[in-house]
Design a protein around this motif. Structure first.
Motif, PDB file in Angstrom:
ATOM      1  N   HIS A 175       0.834  -1.205   0.000  1.00  0.00           N
ATOM      2  CA  HIS A 175       0.000   0.000   0.000  1.00  0.00           C
ATOM      3  C   HIS A 175       0.866   1.252   0.000  1.00  0.00           C
ATOM      4  CE1 HIS A 175      -3.557  -2.342   2.011  1.00  0.00           C
ATOM      5  NE2 HIS A 175      -3.343  -2.700   0.769  1.00  0.00           N
ATOM      6  N   ARG A 176       1.881   1.249   0.860  1.00  0.00           N
ATOM      7  CA  ARG A 176       2.752   2.419   0.931  1.00  0.00           C
ATOM      8  C   ARG A 176       3.510   2.625  -0.382  1.00  0.00           C
ATOM      9  NH1 ARG A 176       3.297   0.432   6.301  1.00  0.00           N
ATOM     10  NH2 ARG A 176       5.087  -0.845   5.699  1.00  0.00           N
ATOM     11  N   SER A 177       3.894   1.521  -1.019  1.00  0.00           N
ATOM     12  CA  SER A 177       4.590   1.643  -2.308  1.00  0.00           C
ATOM     13  C   SER A 177       3.673   2.237  -3.368  1.00  0.00           C
ATOM     14  CB  SER A 177       5.093   0.268  -2.757  1.00  0.00           C
ATOM     15  OG  SER A 177       6.048  -0.251  -1.852  1.00  0.00           O
ATOM     16  N   THR A 178       2.404   1.846  -3.349  1.00  0.00           N
ATOM     17  CA  THR A 178       1.434   2.407  -4.289  1.00  0.00           C
ATOM     18  C   THR A 178       1.312   3.911  -4.106  1.00  0.00           C
ATOM     19  OG1 THR A 178       0.179   0.338  -4.327  1.00  0.00           O
ATOM     20  CG2 THR A 178      -0.978   2.328  -5.037  1.00  0.00           C
ATOM     21  N   ILE A 179       1.222   4.331  -2.851  1.00  0.00           N
ATOM     22  CA  ILE A 179       1.090   5.761  -2.561  1.00  0.00           C
ATOM     23  C   ILE A 179       2.345   6.512  -2.993  1.00  0.00           C
ATOM     24  CG2 ILE A 179       0.929   7.421  -0.670  1.00  0.00           C
ATOM     25  CD1 ILE A 179      -0.976   5.444   0.687  1.00  0.00           C
ATOM     26  N   ARG A 180       3.511   5.947  -2.684  1.00  0.00           N
ATOM     27  CA  ARG A 180       4.757   6.603  -3.087  1.00  0.00           C
ATOM     28  C   ARG A 180       4.831   6.773  -4.596  1.00  0.00           C
ATOM     29  NH1 ARG A 180       7.271   3.506   0.993  1.00  0.00           N
ATOM     30  NH2 ARG A 180       7.843   1.939  -0.542  1.00  0.00           N
ATOM     31  N   ALA A 181       4.405   5.747  -5.345  1.00  0.00           N
ATOM     32  CA  ALA A 181       4.452   5.833  -6.802  1.00  0.00           C
ATOM     33  C   ALA A 181       3.546   6.946  -7.316  1.00  0.00           C
ATOM     34  CB  ALA A 181       4.047   4.493  -7.417  1.00  0.00           C
ATOM     35  N   ILE A 223      -9.107   2.095  -4.846  1.00  0.00           N
ATOM     36  CA  ILE A 223      -8.117   1.719  -3.834  1.00  0.00           C
ATOM     37  C   ILE A 223      -8.824   1.653  -2.486  1.00  0.00           C
ATOM     38  CG2 ILE A 223      -5.879   2.261  -2.817  1.00  0.00           C
ATOM     39  CD1 ILE A 223      -5.178   3.848  -5.281  1.00  0.00           C
ATOM     40  N   GLY A 224      -9.267   0.474  -2.118  1.00  0.00           N
ATOM     41  CA  GLY A 224     -10.140   0.308  -0.965  1.00  0.00           C
ATOM     42  C   GLY A 224      -9.524   0.712   0.351  1.00  0.00           C
ATOM     43  N   PHE A 225      -8.214   0.492   0.552  1.00  0.00           N
ATOM     44  CA  PHE A 225      -7.623   0.743   1.861  1.00  0.00           C
ATOM     45  C   PHE A 225      -7.556   2.227   2.210  1.00  0.00           C
ATOM     46  CE2 PHE A 225      -3.880   0.927  -0.918  1.00  0.00           C
ATOM     47  CZ  PHE A 225      -3.215   2.036  -0.441  1.00  0.00           C
ATOM     48  N   LEU A 226      -7.819   3.125   1.247  1.00  0.00           N
ATOM     49  CA  LEU A 226      -7.761   4.565   1.539  1.00  0.00           C
ATOM     50  C   LEU A 226      -8.939   5.031   2.382  1.00  0.00           C
ATOM     51  CD1 LEU A 226      -6.497   6.072  -1.833  1.00  0.00           C
ATOM     52  CD2 LEU A 226      -5.234   5.763   0.298  1.00  0.00           C
ATOM     53  N   GLY A 227     -10.075   4.349   2.291  1.00  0.00           N
ATOM     54  CA  GLY A 227     -11.216   4.696   3.133  1.00  0.00           C
ATOM     55  C   GLY A 227     -11.630   6.154   3.007  1.00  0.00           C
ATOM     56  N   GLU A 228     -11.692   6.846   4.164  1.00  0.00           N
ATOM     57  CA  GLU A 228     -12.118   8.245   4.194  1.00  0.00           C
ATOM     58  C   GLU A 228     -11.199   9.174   3.406  1.00  0.00           C
ATOM     59  OE1 GLU A 228     -14.109   9.729   8.140  1.00  0.00           O
ATOM     60  OE2 GLU A 228     -12.361   8.520   8.661  1.00  0.00           O
TER      61      GLU A 228
END
Length: 470
Positions: free
Chosen positions: A238-244, A331-336
């Motif tokens: 998840h963190r890698s996705t956000i960094r990209a 991206i489900g884990f982002l939530g709010e």
């Protein structure tokens, strides 16, 4: 290496002294300490923790070696049932010192963890003894042993939560009223499960088959730890996705490089002052980091334009929250965080975009990110605007509170700045200016007369609009 605050150093020293006092009776002359059991349990716990620091095993298991002292608490809880308090305190030390450390300073973190677990194991052993632990283990009916096992697990959980809250307040400077919030409820269930596993280990240890039989408990422990490690790998993905995504935005819009990370940090500062749960802090961090991801849908020529924007270009810029929401929709884990990405340019008086929401119609996370976004935009130097001093930016936020920003969020940011300070930065591709002082110290020279306001958009003053949408 980040400097450890004086209060945290004192707190850790007190924990070390307390752990030493707890273990001291074991080495006094005449103490009837079962050293063989202490050594075996200490070695077993150290053996469980050691693979986390072994690169060879990490490669063999695809990087999923169980890590973290919490993975093997059943061994410590078995020690609490089998040993007197001083012996249980000693059994926790070698494994805690060997366990893997993710962040620096590693030595201090290991010492703190050893003291913390030593105190918790000693207290758990004392609680088990008060509930008749040794006699219950020798009883023919297992249910009698559940009482001391639960007492040990509950005490262990209480001590760990109390110590963790204190280190959050002293080392991380989390507000005292929020430092302990959620620690006990979030860990009570897992610790009770660990207590049952520790009871199984202790019963097998006292069985006719002896200590080797207790090793069979390691298999389900390692399976559960492997599953837990898989969860952490998923979090890493998840963190890698956000960094990209953030890197893609930074490459496209060089004028705001680094802005997203700072907005994420400021959002977390605000959320902590508001007393939000740890889960929501992570959501706010994601929201702040990704709030401008919609710039990927805005033409580069518009983002990099040095002159004033036309009405048409301004309308294109104002589409970036909707573009961002579409990008992260799946991206489900982002939530709010998705709501914050969509609504962080709404205004409390209803004159914002993209939907003109007003007041409480604007999601709380979006109101947090809006303040963090405007603050960093005003205190960062870019090619088209110089940074404002932190006190000036704070006064601008206060002036716009109630019309553009939620006053509650502004007050929370001001408290966080008083507590932690803030260092502004250059976000454009130009030589860096000297680091900005923290809030309350001497400010930089005022912005040159006639220069565009940091955070202005199309001539609307102050923090009303961000010129590049973020």
């Amino acid at each position: 290496m980040r400097r450890i605050p004086g209060a945290a150093r004192g707190y850790i020293l007190c924990a070390v002294v307390g752990a030493g006092s707890c273990a001291l009776p074991a080495v006094r002359p005449g103490a009837d300490t079962p050293w063989t059991t202490v050594a075996l349990l200490a070695g077993l716990y150290a053996l469980c923790e050691a693979p986390g620091r072994c690169p060879f095993l990490g490669r063999m298991l695809g990087g999923s070696v169980p890590v973290g002292a919490g993975s093997f608490f059943p061994v410590l809880l078995a020690a609490a049932l089998l040993l007197p308090p001083a012996g249980a305190a000693l059994a926790a030390v070698p494994g805690a010192l060997l366990a893997r450390v993710e962040q620096r300073p590693g030595g201090v973190r290991r010492v703190w963890r050893a003291a913390r677990l030593s105190l918790a194991a000693g207290a758990a052993s004392g609680a088990a003894a008060l509930c008749g632990g040794p006699a219950a283990l020798a009883a023919p009916a297992l249910p009698y042993a559940l009482v001391p096992a639960c007492a040990a697990a509950l005490t262990f959980c209480l001590v760990v939560a109390a110590l963790d809250g204190g280190i959050l307040a002293t080392a991380e400077r989390v507000p005292v009223r929020a430092a302990w919030r959620g620690l006990l409820p979030g860990s009570l269930g897992p610790h009770l499960v660990h207590g049952l596993a520790g009871l199984m280990t202790a019963v097998l240890w006292r069985s006719p088959y002896g200590p080797p039989a207790a090793l069979f408990v390691l298999l389900p422990m390692y399976i559960s730890c492997w599953v837990f490690a898989q969860y952490h790998r998923e979090q890493g993905a998840h963190r890698s996705t956000i960094r990209a995504l953030v890197q893609a935005v930074d490459i496209k819009d060089r004028y705001t490089r680094g802005h997203s990370e700072r907005v994420g940090r400021a959002s977390v500062l605000i959320a902590r002052e508001l007393g939000m749960d740890e889960d929501r802090l992570e959501v706010l961090r994601f929201a702040g980091i990704l709030h401008d991801v919609g710039k990927l849908g805005v033409p580069t020529r518009v983002l990099r334009k040095d002159g004033p924007l036309t009405q048409e270009e301004r309308r294109v810029i104002e589409l970036h929250p909707e573009y961002g929401h579409e990008i992260v929709r799946g991206i489900g884990f982002l939530g709010e965080a998705r709501a914050a990405i969509l609504h962080h340019h709404e205004r409390l008086d209803g004159s914002g975009y993209p939907y003109g929401l007003a007041g409480r119609q604007i999601p709380e996370v979006a109101r947090v990110v809006a303040v963090a976004d405007a603050f960093d935009a005003m205190t960062s130097t870019r090619s088209y605007s110089r940074a404002r001093p932190v006190p000036t930016a704070v006064e601008e936020l206060k002036r716009c509170a109630g019309t553009q920003f939620d006053p509650r969020m502004v007050r929370a940011l001001v408290r966080a700045l008083d507590r932690h300070g803030w260092e502004t930065a250059v976000t454009a591709d130009e030589p860096a200016v000297p680091p900005r002082p923290l809030l309350g110290r001497a400010a930089l020279p005022a912005q040159p007369k006639g220069a565009p306001a940091a955070g202005s958009h199309g001539g609307r003053g102050g923090a009303a609009r961000h010129r590049r949408g973020g």
